[in-house]
Each structure stands twice: as C-alpha cells, then as structure tokens.
Design an enzyme around this catalytic site. Structure first.
Site, PDB file in Angstrom:
ATOM      1  N   GLU A  75      12.647  13.391  25.194  1.00  0.00           N
ATOM      2  CA  GLU A  75      12.904  14.329  24.097  1.00  0.00           C
ATOM      3  C   GLU A  75      12.875  15.742  24.674  1.00  0.00           C
ATOM      4  O   GLU A  75      11.834  16.235  25.111  1.00  0.00           O
ATOM      5  CB  GLU A  75      11.831  14.219  23.005  1.00  0.00           C
ATOM      6  CG  GLU A  75      12.220  15.015  21.777  1.00  0.00           C
ATOM      7  CD  GLU A  75      11.160  15.949  21.229  1.00  0.00           C
ATOM      8  OE1 GLU A  75      11.455  16.671  20.268  1.00  0.00           O
ATOM      9  OE2 GLU A  75      10.025  15.969  21.762  1.00  0.00           O
TER      10      GLU A  75
ATOM     11  N   ASP B 246       0.824  -1.222   0.000  1.00  0.00           N
ATOM     12  CA  ASP B 246       0.000   0.000   0.000  1.00  0.00           C
ATOM     13  C   ASP B 246       0.857   1.271   0.000  1.00  0.00           C
ATOM     14  O   ASP B 246       0.340   2.375   0.136  1.00  0.00           O
ATOM     15  CB  ASP B 246      -0.976   0.011   1.200  1.00  0.00           C
ATOM     16  CG  ASP B 246      -0.258   0.025   2.537  1.00  0.00           C
ATOM     17  OD1 ASP B 246       0.999   0.001   2.557  1.00  0.00           O
ATOM     18  OD2 ASP B 246      -0.932   0.061   3.584  1.00  0.00           O
TER      19      ASP B 246
ATOM     20  N   ASP C  46       5.333  -0.775   7.363  1.00  0.00           N
ATOM     21  CA  ASP C  46       4.519  -1.363   8.421  1.00  0.00           C
ATOM     22  C   ASP C  46       5.351  -2.286   9.312  1.00  0.00           C
ATOM     23  O   ASP C  46       6.536  -2.528   9.044  1.00  0.00           O
ATOM     24  CB  ASP C  46       3.316  -2.111   7.819  1.00  0.00           C
ATOM     25  CG  ASP C  46       3.729  -2.981   6.643  1.00  0.00           C
ATOM     26  OD1 ASP C  46       4.774  -3.660   6.765  1.00  0.00           O
ATOM     27  OD2 ASP C  46       3.041  -2.977   5.598  1.00  0.00           O
TER      28      ASP C  46
ATOM     29  N   ASP D 183       7.950  11.891  24.346  1.00  0.00           N
ATOM     30  CA  ASP D 183       7.847  12.987  23.381  1.00  0.00           C
ATOM     31  C   ASP D 183       7.459  14.294  24.078  1.00  0.00           C
ATOM     32  O   ASP D 183       6.490  14.337  24.842  1.00  0.00           O
ATOM     33  CB  ASP D 183       6.774  12.620  22.339  1.00  0.00           C
ATOM     34  CG  ASP D 183       6.593  13.709  21.305  1.00  0.00           C
ATOM     35  OD1 ASP D 183       7.532  13.945  20.536  1.00  0.00           O
ATOM     36  OD2 ASP D 183       5.513  14.341  21.280  1.00  0.00           O
TER      37      ASP D 183
HETATM   38  C1  NOJ Z   1       8.489  16.032  18.700  1.00  0.00           C
HETATM   39  C2  NOJ Z   1       8.391  15.100  17.539  1.00  0.00           C
HETATM   40  O1  NOJ Z   1       9.681  14.643  17.225  1.00  0.00           O
HETATM   41  C3  NOJ Z   1       7.736  15.859  16.408  1.00  0.00           C
HETATM   42  O2  NOJ Z   1       7.783  15.133  15.205  1.00  0.00           O
HETATM   43  C4  NOJ Z   1       6.323  16.191  16.819  1.00  0.00           C
HETATM   44  O3  NOJ Z   1       5.723  17.008  15.843  1.00  0.00           O
HETATM   45  C5  NOJ Z   1       6.282  16.924  18.155  1.00  0.00           C
HETATM   46  N1  NOJ Z   1       7.153  16.360  19.147  1.00  0.00           N
HETATM   47  C6  NOJ Z   1       4.885  16.921  18.709  1.00  0.00           C
HETATM   48  O4  NOJ Z   1       4.537  15.656  19.173  1.00  0.00           O
END
Ligand code: NOJ
Length: 558
Positions: free
Chosen positions: A255, A23, A27, A198
């Site tokens: 992050e 597709d 995945d 994140d």
């Molecule tokens: C950091 C992520 O690496 C990025 O891709 C994303 O847009 C933002 N956090 C929001 O989640």
C-alpha cells in the site's frame, strides 16, 4: 509466470460482508457462506482487511496480537475453514498486514513501557522532549502531533503517524524486520497466498530533529519526512528476503498511498526483494478535476471525473511500469467514499457504471474490486452529522462550523466524501437489513436499492455485466497483452491490447452523445463485450451515450 499475473482481486471489509451469528458484525463464517457468490463473480483472489486481534481503534489496523483472529470475526478454525473452502474453489487469500505500527496494547509496546530493561524498547521510536515540548512539529495523519507521551511526567515521547494508540515500529532495528517476517511466515504456513503491506512507505523517517515548514498550522502533515524515503527499500528488503527465500510465490501487494509511478517502479523491481505490485491513491485519486473549494480540505472536495486526467494517470502508470510490474486497477477502497458517489458522475445510469468498469479493468494490470462495486452499490447516507463516527469527519465538522458553513451543506459533503459511507453492509437482498444480518448492522443508515438477489435475475444488471467482463479480463489478451492508448478526443477512451496471437480493442464513450468511431485497423473482429447493441458498419462502431465495447480479433493484425 506467477499465479498472481492473472489475479483479479476482490476486497472484502470483513465487518461488513456477511454476519453469521446475529451480532450485526460481519465475520469469517459469513464470508465462507458467500464464497459461491464470489466464485461466480469471476474473481480469483480475496484481500481481507485486517482480521487480527485488535482494540479496533482503527478498525483492525491497530493490532495487539498478530497470531490470532479478532474474536468479533471468528476463530483460527474459522480462518482455516475459509482458506480450505477458498482454495477448493481456486480462490487465493491475501491478508492485510499492518507493518508500520502496532496497537499500544501490543505486548511489545506494553513491555517497552512497563519494563525498564525491556528488549522491546528499541522496537519503537522514542525521543526526549525539547524545552518541555515535542521534539519536532510534525503532524499526524489522524490530527495533532506525531508525538505522545505514555505518562505526562515522562521526559520521552513516542512516535505515531496515525492514532496515538498506534505507535510506529522502528524499522531500523533488524529485530523488527525479523519479527514481522516471523509473523508473515506463521500465516504462510497456515496457507495464505500473500499480504497487503499496510503503510509500508512510511517505515523510514527523516532526521527527527528536523522541523516542518508551516505558515499557520501548529502540526503540519508533511510527507517529506516520513514517506518514500530511500532507506525504506533496505528495511523492506530485510523483511521480504526472509519471506521470498522459501516462498517465492507469495504475493506482496504494497500500500503506497502517496507513491508516484516512478516510486512504484522502484518498489517493484524484479529480483530486488520489494513488492510484486503497489497500489497508490494516484490510481484512483488523480482522475478528477480539482476545483477550488476554498475551506474544504483536499480529501473531502467534491470531484468530477475527468477523462483527460484519467488518461494521463493511466498512460503514465502503464508506460512507467510496462517492463516492471502490473499497475493496480482500482476505483477505490475503504479509505474513501464509493466512486459512484465521489466522482460526481453525470448520471447514475447503469450503462455508465459498466463503461467505467470496462475502461478501468481491461487495461494492463490487476483489478481490485471493492465489495459491492460490482452491484453499482452506493454508500450509506447518514441522517445527521453526529452519525459520523470518524475522526477525520469530526475534525471537518468542527472546522467548517467555525466558518459558519451550514450543517446541511456539511452533511451533504460528508455523505458524498467520507470513508465511513463506503464501509456499509454488502447488499444481498431487499430485506430489512439487506440480507447481511438479522440484527442492526454495526454501520447502518439509509442505503441505495441495488442488491445481489435482484441483479442476479436481471440479465442487464451491473452484476451480470461484471461477471462477463471479468471472464474476458482473464483471457491472455487482457491479462498479458501490451497496452497502448490510441489518439482520441475528449469524450472517448480507446486503447488496444496485443499479444502475438490476439488483438483487443476497447472503446468507451464518456459522453451523453452518440459517437461513431472508425476502427483503427482492418480486421474481422468479434464483439467480446458491450453494454449496448453494437453493429459494425463501414469499419465504424456506433456507440450510444455512455456506451462501450471490447472487440477481439483472434487472427493476425496488420
Ligand atoms: C491504510 C489503511 O488503508 C487505513 O485504513 C489505515 O487507517 C492506515 N493505513 C493505517 O493503518
């Protein structure tokens, strides 16, 4: 010692690694098919960008169901197979967990906006309008205000640092901390080995009535009000303590896009229920000369690798974190163009690509390799501006066109700098769709020639060099050894790594001239790795242009 003390992480953007069902979208079964390749490369940990159910407003960072896999990527059975197959090869799996926000389609948000008495109202951040306007002028990372209304006639706004379809969670609410911990525990029970947290540095916000200073912008984006605020350690602690109590081996990679080294140290204090390591854009963002590019916003500016800035950045991170945690060693990720395009390198010579890898990954710290980097793969090159399906790029085009900058110039800039160019398919071979899929990939444009099949059969390829390099990296000397930068000139990067048994010396020539470097200590060394023929004569090493070597002595050093 924890398992992740010698982690070598491979970042996979699941949509772009391997398509198994034709597709055009990568995945989980596709990743399983390629695990032998990953094992052979010599990494021992995979970080997957988000795989949960999502409307894909922000490629999976907008989650609407944290307990299931997005159907475009596979099923929960596929995920369990992936875990089993990875673990069988001694490869750990860490999942990307967006904890700062959800999708506006998440049942918590849906309930909060449709049910007057919703217990989830307090999961999000609401504020009453002021004189018919937003409660403050803060700008969102994705453009416009951080405030939106669900219905235009409502008196209340909700807060979103990213897209308006990604409402921020209210981490002051202990139930949010508990719910996120429950989500993490669910995946831990399935067998995952860690998480990338994140945007965790944004969990705490300043006083929402506070206005941001601005000269001209209507909605200035000012980190002061929503990044690295002190309360966030409390919120993080509330979440992490619940996870680590019973699962102390779970690796938490935070992050921390805008954190400096001191803040990173704060977030990774041992025994304080924080992260085990953080990755900041400083790790790869501050290594270039910042020229003046007038109208071009900082994010898109062409950058030239500056050896001095690289040294300054890493000496700082290495020194500040020396007794606390490992620095993240990385050249980039999915949020920024591939470094071989972005850094405006003086040559596309494979020798330089190899030297940069040596210089980065043999330092003290945990490497994070962005898929395809090990081939020296370049980003996609789009044909026209309309091909950039990316809000930041769309804004930039509008902005620069208004300033009469020609389209060709904007196209060149975006092809070198925009994040979508870095999210192209992994290049497995030289077939029509590079062995990624039988169908046209979801993100497709002109691409460079590097491919895994060809590089596997070429002993001098970047890929074969990465394999040797990562094997060297996993030895005690380059994993656990102390790090010290040695005094060098503008063209050389030289550092040593020491354990009680080993001495490692890394010498990299970042120039187009040959250089002789005198060994700093007398020892019988072994050439562990080099990208040229190296001879040691009279205590000197001769390095070709862009040459590098890593020397190891297994005996005692004076
Ligand atoms: C950091 C992520 O690496 C990025 O891709 C994303 O847009 C933002 N956090 C929001 O989640």
């Amino acid at each position: 010692m924890k398992w992740y003390d010698n982690a070598i992480i491979y970042q996979i953007y699941p949509k772009s690694f391997q398509d198994s069902n034709g597709d055009g979208i990568g995945d989980l079964p596709g990743i399983i098919q390629r695990l032998d390749y990953i094992e052979q490369l010599g990494v021992n940990t995979i970080w997957l960008n988000p795989i949960f159910v999502s409307p894909q407003v922000d490629n999976g960072y907008d989650v609407s169901n944290y307990f299931a896999i997005d159907p475009s990527l596979g099923t929960i059975d596929d995920f369990e197979d992936l875990l089993k197959e990875a673990h069988r090869r001694n490869i750990y799996i860490i999942l990307d967990l967006p904890i700062n926000h959800t999708s506006d389609q998440h049942p918590w948000f849906r309930d909060a906006v449709t049910n007057k008495n919703s217990i989830f109202k307090d999961y999000y951040i609401w504020k009453k309008q002021v004189n018919g306007h937003e409660p403050n002028n803060w700008g969102s990372f994705f453009g416009g205000s951080v405030w939106s209304k669900v219905h235009s006639d409502s008196d209340y706004y909700y807060f979103h640092l990213f897209d308006k379809k990604m409402p921020d969670l209210n981490w002051k609410n202990v139930e949010v901390q508990n719910s996120m911990a429950d989500i993490a525990k669910f995946w831990i029970q399935k067998g995952v080995d860690g998480f990338r947290l994140d945007a965790f540095i944004h969990m705490a916000k300043a006083d929402l009535g506070q206005m941001a200073l601005s000269n001209s912008e209507k909605y200035p984006v000012d980190d002061t009000f929503f990044a690295n605020l002190p309360e966030l350690k409390k919120y993080l602690g509330g979440f992490v303590s619940q996870i680590k109590k019973e699962n102390s081996d779970i690796f938490l990679l935070g992050e921390a896009a805008s954190a400096n080294a001191y803040q990173a140290a704060e977030y990774t204090q041992p025994e304080e229920n924080g992260c085990d390591m953080v990755v900041s854009s400083d790790n790869f963002g501050e290594v270039y000369d910042d020229d003046n590019f007038g109208d071009v916003p900082k994010f898109f500016r062409p950058r030239k690798l500056s050896l001095n800035r690289f040294k300054n950045t890493f000496v700082k991170w290495e020194s500040v974190l020396a007794n606390t945690s490992f620095p993240a060693l990385t050249w980039g990720n999915h949020d920024i163009s591939r470094f071989v395009d972005r850094l405006n390198l003086p040559t596309d010579d494979n020798k330089l690509k190899k030297s940069l890898a040596v210089m980065m990954f043999l330092q003290r710290g945990i490497p994070i390799i962005y898929y395809g980097e090990e081939l020296g793969q370049h980003g996609l090159k789009y044909e026209k501006l309309e091909d950039f399906d990316d809000q930041r790029a769309v804004d930039l085009i509008q902005n620069l066109r208004a300033k009469d900058i020609p389209d060709e110039q904007i196209l060149e800039l975006l092809n070198d700098q925009d994040e979508m160019t870095a999210r192209g398919p992994f290049q497995w071979d030289d077939s029509q769709f590079v062995g990624f899929s039988n169908a046209q990939p979801w993100n497709w444009a002109e691409h460079s020639e590097e491919n895994a099949q060809q590089e596997q059969s070429d002993p001098n390829s970047v890929l074969n060099f990465y394999e040797k390099l990562l094997r060297l990296k996993s030895t005690d000397c380059f994993t656990l050894g102390n790090y010290r930068l040695l005094k060098t000139d503008d063209n050389l990067f030289v550092f040593e790594r020491r354990t009680s048994n080993d001495y490692g010396l890394v010498v990299v020539n970042i120039s187009n001239k040959s250089i002789d470097y005198p060994l700093p200590v007398k020892f019988d060394c072994r050439i562990a790795l080099s990208n040229q023929d190296i001879k040691l004569t009279n205590g000197q090493i001769h390095l070709d242009p862009w040459g590098c070597c890593a020397l190891v002595n297994d005996g005692r050093i004076d």
